[in-house]
Design a protein around this motif. Structure first.
Motif, mmCIF file in Angstrom:
data_model
loop_
_atom_site.group_PDB
_atom_site.id
_atom_site.type_symbol
_atom_site.label_atom_id
_atom_site.label_comp_id
_atom_site.label_asym_id
_atom_site.label_seq_id
_atom_site.Cartn_x
_atom_site.Cartn_y
_atom_site.Cartn_z
ATOM 1 N N MET B 1 -20.400 11.234 -4.236
ATOM 2 C CA MET B 1 -19.873 10.565 -3.047
ATOM 3 C C MET B 1 -20.743 10.871 -1.842
ATOM 4 O O MET B 1 -21.148 12.001 -1.635
ATOM 5 N N THR B 106 -19.530 2.300 -2.716
ATOM 6 C CA THR B 106 -18.689 2.350 -3.906
ATOM 7 C C THR B 106 -17.247 2.154 -3.458
ATOM 8 O O THR B 106 -16.928 2.299 -2.275
ATOM 9 N N ARG B 107 -16.380 1.832 -4.405
ATOM 10 C CA ARG B 107 -14.967 1.642 -4.075
ATOM 11 C C ARG B 107 -14.358 2.934 -3.554
ATOM 12 O O ARG B 107 -13.565 2.943 -2.612
ATOM 13 N N ARG B 108 -14.760 4.034 -4.128
ATOM 14 C CA ARG B 108 -14.225 5.317 -3.712
ATOM 15 C C ARG B 108 -14.568 5.610 -2.251
ATOM 16 O O ARG B 108 -13.723 5.973 -1.446
ATOM 17 N N GLU B 109 -15.831 5.430 -1.921
ATOM 18 C CA GLU B 109 -16.280 5.680 -0.543
ATOM 19 C C GLU B 109 -15.551 4.777 0.430
ATOM 20 O O GLU B 109 -15.090 5.222 1.485
ATOM 21 N N TYR B 111 -12.752 3.205 0.118
ATOM 22 C CA TYR B 111 -11.339 3.481 0.214
ATOM 23 C C TYR B 111 -11.069 4.771 0.970
ATOM 24 O O TYR B 111 -10.169 4.840 1.818
ATOM 25 N N LEU B 253 -6.349 3.461 -5.601
ATOM 26 C CA LEU B 253 -7.632 3.915 -6.127
ATOM 27 C C LEU B 253 -7.792 3.504 -7.578
ATOM 28 O O LEU B 253 -8.855 3.083 -8.022
ATOM 29 N N SER B 256 -8.394 -0.090 -7.746
ATOM 30 C CA SER B 256 -9.599 -0.510 -7.046
ATOM 31 C C SER B 256 -10.687 -0.897 -8.019
ATOM 32 O O SER B 256 -11.625 -1.604 -7.678
ATOM 33 N N GLU C 69 -19.962 1.935 -9.343
ATOM 34 C CA GLU C 69 -19.520 3.133 -8.638
ATOM 35 C C GLU C 69 -20.596 4.216 -8.575
ATOM 36 O O GLU C 69 -20.276 5.396 -8.508
#
Lengths: 122, 266, 285
Positions: B1, B106-109, B111, B253, B256, C69
């Protein structure tokens, strides 16, 4: 697509032909610099790799050579080389299709020759 | 991340954008309301604003201190505005999540940055609100908002938490369900607002038997705050709020994975 | 820079298959053209490679690493898409966000491009013409300086002069940096000279992936008396045959070693990329 290029023939062949024509017409003299791949790509809006292919044909035939770090130059005697090659290709490129067309119109070879000899135009 | 991206995302862009909105929405509206209240109390015998007075249910000792009333009004107004702001930003996920996704995040970042931005926004608006409440407490010795702040913050979290939960269920970008969620959200906020206002009345009246309970003392010890008998409801809502925030986040998440960057583009 | 690999990639929605079992290698340092009919899956394919959308089946990697990702892979990719015409964000802010998210963003280059296109950056996207919206996506794509840059119909809405400017800018940038570009377009002939390789999508599949010039050298348009044509093209890959009275025409893609015999009965002509595309992907009567 560039207004200079046609759709009938491969782009890279047209590029090498255009440079050859420029050499024949003394637009680029022997030992003078030829436009680089990138310059031609930008000018004609084509992919540099295609332009490179066109120039490489000329390199292979000895019409153009590379000076490291400087660019591409017209070889001495290039004009003669081009004329000689085109003379050899003349039959295939021009005569063959004339004969084909003449055949379909039932014009004999003798008639063709007469046409050429008697015509005052050129 | 990429933590740097998240920081950049939150601080550089969204806070700047938030601060512009905050200046208008929170500060401007708060001080406008406070000014209006002053004028009304001094010149209009307080008739226009008696509605607010009843809602806030100020104690006897506070009723006569104009400044204190004004500060309390301001602090409550700021509190509700921060809820609205929080939800506004939450609904703004098209820009806050989709745009970064479309630009290589990324989706994580995306979100996490989105969550962080909302939390920081809520924190800053409530900080202002808390400061006003603190000043009023210093003047009058009592401020409901300041004294029971943990509970009220938890209620705020529950607003956002439930909204996020509903939102996360439809996080797969159907514009039809998006509108449906907005309607549900609106009803929830509206209903909860009415409920809170109503409970304020009951709270000070202290008369509603419905809200008594012995087990309440356990909660009091646990939360470490002073909770009046009628406030158990708030405590419950607070716990639910935190839970919904966490659950909503986890669902989002997970879902996502299926987010497609569609809504931004034709 | 490594290649991008799509391995057995499929994209299916509840009732619809957009792409099925697609395998593709994008080698670095080329300009690729991506052509296909509306709905053929061009945007979907690019979208999946850039991780804007998940694959239903299969794997997409940059070198050995999966792109999904994965910030390390994603920082080398830029997919600049047509913007939603109702977007209220101001152009300046859009570029500001782009400068934050694309790690190799070149601000000076962006400024030059904005000037060349005469873009009004203080306006919201929704207030721009379609052409100007396309210019925004072009600027974002070029200034991102990403190793792999994808553009989805970048010239949509641009007049011919602006299109020309775009092609020149693209070649300039490519000549200088050797970045990889994948450009999807409907305006085929204009752009065909720019594409080193062309990828054709049809019926959920990649039907062609080949060096543009070599592909066009293999393509011949043959016409003449029907029987003569049939004789000449026997056993060859023929497309879009049309018969009017006694005459027939057909587009042929020659394989290695095949050629059309010279004959006075037949006319052969070179085929443009657009013609070839129509022959391959058009509706068969």
């Amino acid at each position: 697509m560039s207004q200079f290029l046609s759709q009938e023939k491969s782009i890279y062949l047209q590029i090498s032909e255009m440079i050859e024509n420029d050499i024949l017409r003394d637009i680029i003299l022997e030992e003078e610099r030829v436009p680089s791949t990138n310059e031609m790509a930008k000018l004609y809006s084509i992919n540099p790799a295609t332009a490179a292919k066109g120039i490489n044909i000329l390199v292979d035939e000895g019409i153009v050579y590379k000076k490291r770090g400087i660019g591409m130059f017209v070889s001495t005697g290039a004009k003669e080389t081009i004329k000689k090659r085109r003379k050899a290709e003349f039959y295939d490129h021009y005569i063959r299709s004339i004969i084909k067309e003449a055949e379909s119109l039932e014009i004999s070879k003798e008639e063709l020759v007469t046409m050429i000899l008697e015509n005052e135009d050129c | 991340m990429n933590g740097k991206k998240i920081r950049t995302y939150t601080l550089n862009y969204w806070l700047k954008s938030f601060i512009k909105k905050a200046i208008w929405m929170v500060l401007f509206s708060t001080y406008l309301i406070m000014a209006f209240y002053c004028i009304d109390s001094l010149l209009g015998e307080g008739k226009a604003m008696s509605f607010f007075r009843d809602i806030l249910v100020l104690g006897e000792s506070e009723k006569n201190v104009l400044l204190n009333e004004v500060l309390i009004l301001g602090s409550w107004w700021g509190y509700y505005i921060s809820a609205i702001l929080g939800v506004t930003y939450m609904l703004n996920y098209r820009s806050m999540v989709m745009l970064p996704l479309s630009m290589g995040s990324t989706r994580r970042e995306a979100y996490v940055g989105y969550e962080l931005a909302i939390v920081v926004i809520l924190f800053l608006t409530n900080l202002h609100s808390l400061i006003l409440a603190f000043i009023s407490k210093e003047i009058a010795g009592e401020s409901v908002l300041f004294n029971h702040y943990p509970v009220y913050i938890a209620i705020l979290i529950s607003f956002i938490g439930v909204a996020k939960l509903l939102f996360s269920i439809q996080f797969e970008n159907s514009s039809k369900t998006g509108n449906l969620v907005k309607v549900i959200l609106g009803c929830y906020i509206f209903g909860a607002a009415i409920g809170i206002f109503a409970h304020h009345v009951f709270l000070v009246a202290g008369e509603n038997e419905m809200m008594d309970g012995e087990w309440l003392n356990v909660l009091v010890d646990f939360l470490g705050v002073e909770i009046k008998p009628g406030e158990w409801l708030y405590a419950l809502v607070a716990v639910l709020g935190v839970l919904t925030w966490v659950i909503g986040g986890k669902i989002t998440l997970k879902k996502s994975k299926n987010i497609e960057v569609v809504m931004l583009f034709s | 820079m490594e290649s991008i690999f799509c391995k057995n990639v499929s994209k299916k929605y509840k009732k619809k298959i957009v792409l099925e079992d697609v395998n593709l290698e994008l080698e670095p340092g080329k300009i690729y053209g991506l052509i296909g009919r509306n709905g053929a899956g061009k945007t979907t394919l690019l979208s999946m490679i850039a991780a804007h959308a998940p694959v239903t089946e299969g794997l997409i990697c940059l070198g050995e690493e999966e792109i999904w990702e994965n910030p390390n892979a994603l920082e080398h990719i830029c997919f600049s898409r047509q913007l939603n015409p109702s977007m209220i964000m101001v152009v300046k802010d859009y570029f500001k966000l782009a400068s934050m998210y694309y790690p190799h963003w070149d601000e000076n280059y962006a400024k030059q491009l904005i000037e060349k296109f005469e873009l009004e950056t203080s306006k919201p996207v929704s207030k721009l013409s379609k052409g100007m919206q396309s210019m925004v996506t072009i600027v974002a794509a070029l200034a991102s300086k990403a190793d792999y840059t994808f553009m989805d119909e970048p010239v949509s809405g641009l007049d011919v002069i602006s299109r020309d400017l775009f092609y020149k800018l693209l070649i300039d940038e490519y000549a200088e940096t050797g970045r990889t570009f994948v450009i999807s377009t409907h305006i085929i002939d204009e752009a065909s000279d720019i594409f080193e390789e062309v990828i054709v999508l049809n019926q959920n599949q990649i039907v062609i992936k080949e060096n543009t010039q070599e592909l066009l050298e293999r393509a011949v348009f043959v016409s003449g008396k029907a029987e003569e044509v049939d004789k000449a093209v026997k056993g060859m890959n023929c497309y879009h045959a049309e018969t009017i009275g006694r005459s027939k025409s057909v587009t042929v893609l020659l394989e290695e070693g095949q050629r059309i015999e010279d004959s006075s009965e037949l006319t052969t002509r070179a085929v443009t990329l657009q013609n070839l595309f129509v022959a391959l992907c058009g509706k068969e009567d």
